[in-house]
Write a protein that holds these residues in place. Structure first.
Motif, PDB file in Angstrom:
ATOM      1  N   ARG A 156     -43.101  -9.085 -51.611  1.00  0.00           N
ATOM      2  CA  ARG A 156     -43.562  -9.393 -50.399  1.00  0.00           C
ATOM      3  C   ARG A 156     -43.494  -8.412 -49.385  1.00  0.00           C
ATOM      4  O   ARG A 156     -44.140  -7.999 -48.563  1.00  0.00           O
ATOM      5  CB  ARG A 156     -42.787 -10.522 -49.872  1.00  0.00           C
ATOM      6  CG  ARG A 156     -43.821 -11.815 -50.113  1.00  0.00           C
ATOM      7  CD  ARG A 156     -43.089 -13.121 -49.323  1.00  0.00           C
ATOM      8  NE  ARG A 156     -41.693 -13.286 -49.494  1.00  0.00           N
ATOM      9  CZ  ARG A 156     -41.130 -14.172 -50.254  1.00  0.00           C
ATOM     10  NH1 ARG A 156     -41.938 -14.807 -51.182  1.00  0.00           N
ATOM     11  NH2 ARG A 156     -39.766 -14.065 -50.674  1.00  0.00           N
ATOM     12  N   ASP A 157     -42.078  -7.442 -49.463  1.00  0.00           N
ATOM     13  CA  ASP A 157     -41.769  -6.433 -48.700  1.00  0.00           C
ATOM     14  C   ASP A 157     -42.784  -5.314 -48.769  1.00  0.00           C
ATOM     15  O   ASP A 157     -43.194  -4.664 -47.792  1.00  0.00           O
ATOM     16  CB  ASP A 157     -40.422  -5.966 -48.878  1.00  0.00           C
ATOM     17  CG  ASP A 157     -39.266  -7.057 -48.520  1.00  0.00           C
ATOM     18  OD1 ASP A 157     -39.692  -7.866 -47.500  1.00  0.00           O
ATOM     19  OD2 ASP A 157     -38.018  -6.794 -48.773  1.00  0.00           O
ATOM     20  N   GLU A 158     -42.847  -5.148 -50.081  1.00  0.00           N
ATOM     21  CA  GLU A 158     -43.980  -3.743 -50.382  1.00  0.00           C
ATOM     22  C   GLU A 158     -45.454  -4.154 -49.925  1.00  0.00           C
ATOM     23  O   GLU A 158     -46.032  -3.299 -49.319  1.00  0.00           O
ATOM     24  CB  GLU A 158     -43.873  -3.588 -51.720  1.00  0.00           C
ATOM     25  CG  GLU A 158     -42.509  -2.688 -52.268  1.00  0.00           C
ATOM     26  CD  GLU A 158     -42.247  -2.970 -53.665  1.00  0.00           C
ATOM     27  OE1 GLU A 158     -43.111  -2.553 -54.548  1.00  0.00           O
ATOM     28  OE2 GLU A 158     -40.810  -3.130 -53.982  1.00  0.00           O
ATOM     29  N   ALA A 206     -39.319 -11.383 -53.639  1.00  0.00           N
ATOM     30  CA  ALA A 206     -38.910 -11.058 -52.475  1.00  0.00           C
ATOM     31  C   ALA A 206     -39.371  -9.347 -51.978  1.00  0.00           C
ATOM     32  O   ALA A 206     -39.857  -8.799 -50.894  1.00  0.00           O
ATOM     33  CB  ALA A 206     -37.493 -11.099 -52.252  1.00  0.00           C
ATOM     34  N   ALA A 207     -39.142  -8.650 -53.025  1.00  0.00           N
ATOM     35  CA  ALA A 207     -39.240  -7.141 -53.098  1.00  0.00           C
ATOM     36  C   ALA A 207     -40.990  -6.941 -52.915  1.00  0.00           C
ATOM     37  O   ALA A 207     -41.396  -6.078 -51.995  1.00  0.00           O
ATOM     38  CB  ALA A 207     -38.896  -6.370 -54.166  1.00  0.00           C
ATOM     39  N   ALA A 226     -46.168  -5.973 -47.455  1.00  0.00           N
ATOM     40  CA  ALA A 226     -46.001  -5.826 -45.887  1.00  0.00           C
ATOM     41  C   ALA A 226     -45.851  -4.203 -45.491  1.00  0.00           C
ATOM     42  O   ALA A 226     -46.771  -3.843 -44.506  1.00  0.00           O
ATOM     43  CB  ALA A 226     -44.623  -6.270 -45.278  1.00  0.00           C
ATOM     44  N   GLN A 227     -45.533  -3.570 -46.486  1.00  0.00           N
ATOM     45  CA  GLN A 227     -45.432  -2.106 -45.895  1.00  0.00           C
ATOM     46  C   GLN A 227     -46.859  -1.483 -46.286  1.00  0.00           C
ATOM     47  O   GLN A 227     -47.294  -0.690 -45.732  1.00  0.00           O
ATOM     48  CB  GLN A 227     -44.272  -1.265 -47.210  1.00  0.00           C
ATOM     49  CG  GLN A 227     -44.560   0.276 -47.140  1.00  0.00           C
ATOM     50  CD  GLN A 227     -44.012   0.843 -45.874  1.00  0.00           C
ATOM     51  OE1 GLN A 227     -42.831   0.819 -45.534  1.00  0.00           O
ATOM     52  NE2 GLN A 227     -44.907   1.225 -44.882  1.00  0.00           N
TER      53      GLN A 227
END
Ligand SMILES: Nc1ncnc2c1ncn2[C@@H]1O[C@H](COP(=O)(O)OP(=O)(O)O)[C@@H](O)[C@H]1O
Ligand SMILES: [Mg+2]
Length: 238
Positions: free
Chosen positions: A115-117, A112-113, A119-120
């Protein structure tokens, strides 16, 4: 005082009879942003290659996070927290942009992290979002540099090592990449930056080493060196 995250002492690097690095001492504190500048051929890349294990040191010691890197192979060093973007970027040309980014996170399990990174990174570099499914090798040099930086960040390294991120890039690309480098530094990344563009390097770091013919010839606060007449004449074209 806490010991530095990286401490290089007395480093020698040879190519056969040629000595490229001569008794080099260099340290980076946790959270610090440090640059190593110097002319072409000074020995900057050779220093980084010894640090990442791509070249053997012929003398000296490298302590990372309190541990000697002697005897630790190049492929084992990323797991210790070292991530380098090499000169020439080194993206996987036939893999897609997304696969390259995911490869940066291959030692992690927190999907999950990750994926967020990703996206960032795509927010920082919209160029990459448009090319997510395309082979990385088809992109421009600037886009590949963005990708290589993104891939390195996805490893969540303790120390981010960049070798000449501005080399060969159009000024607008250099500006974008250095904006992100600045942002990553503000967020707490520890950075060792090698750059021929000394002005840029001194602007994004707090401390600098100047290398000439294999030796450190000057070191100090970046804000001091950027005003040093010798540095200005030799490296800032003034
Ligand atoms: N593969 C190699 N074989 C022999 N000499 C090399 C090799 N790579 C670099 N050198 C020499 O080592 C010195 C330092 O090179 P390098 O570390 O690439 O400098 P920089 O990154 O500061 O431009 C130079 O004199 C260069 O010619
Ligand atoms: Mg180099």
């Amino acid at each position: 005082m806490a010991e530095p995250l990286l401490q290089i002492t007395g480093l020698d690097v040879h190519y056969g009879a040629i000595q490229a690095v001569k008794s080099l001492d260099l340290s980076v504190e946790d959270g610090e942003h440090v640059t190593l500048i110097g002319s072409n051929g000074a020995g900057k890349t050779s220093t980084l290659k010894a640090l990442t294990g791509l070249l053997a040191a012929s003398a000296g010691d490298i302590l990372f996070n309190g541990r000697s890197l002697r005897g630790i192979a190049a492929h084992e060093r990323p797991a210790l927290g070292l991530a380098m973007v090499p000169e020439g970027r080194g993206v996987f040309a036939r893999m897609s942009v997304l696969e390259n980014l995911q490869a940066g996170a291959h030692l992690r399990r927190d999907s999950a992290a990750i994926r967020d990174e990703i996206a960032q990174i795509l927010d920082w570099f919209p160029h990459l979002r448009r090319r997510l499914q395309q082979p990385a090798g088809l992109m421009s040099g600037g886009e590949q540099q963005m990708l290589a930086l993104g891939r390195a960040l996805l490893a969540r390294p303790r120390l981010l090592i960049l070798d000449e991120p501005s080399m060969g890039l159009a000024p607008v690309m250099v500006e974008k990449i250095f904006q992100v480098i600045g942002e990553v530094c503000r967020r707490g990344m520890t950075l060792l930056l090698v750059e021929q563009n000394a002005r840029l390097a001194l602007q994004v770091t707090e401390r600098a080493y100047v290398m000439d013919s294999g030796r450190i010839v000057l070191d100090g606060a970046s804000s001091t060196l950027i005003n040093d007449p010798q540095v200005r004449a030799a490296y800032l074209g003034e």
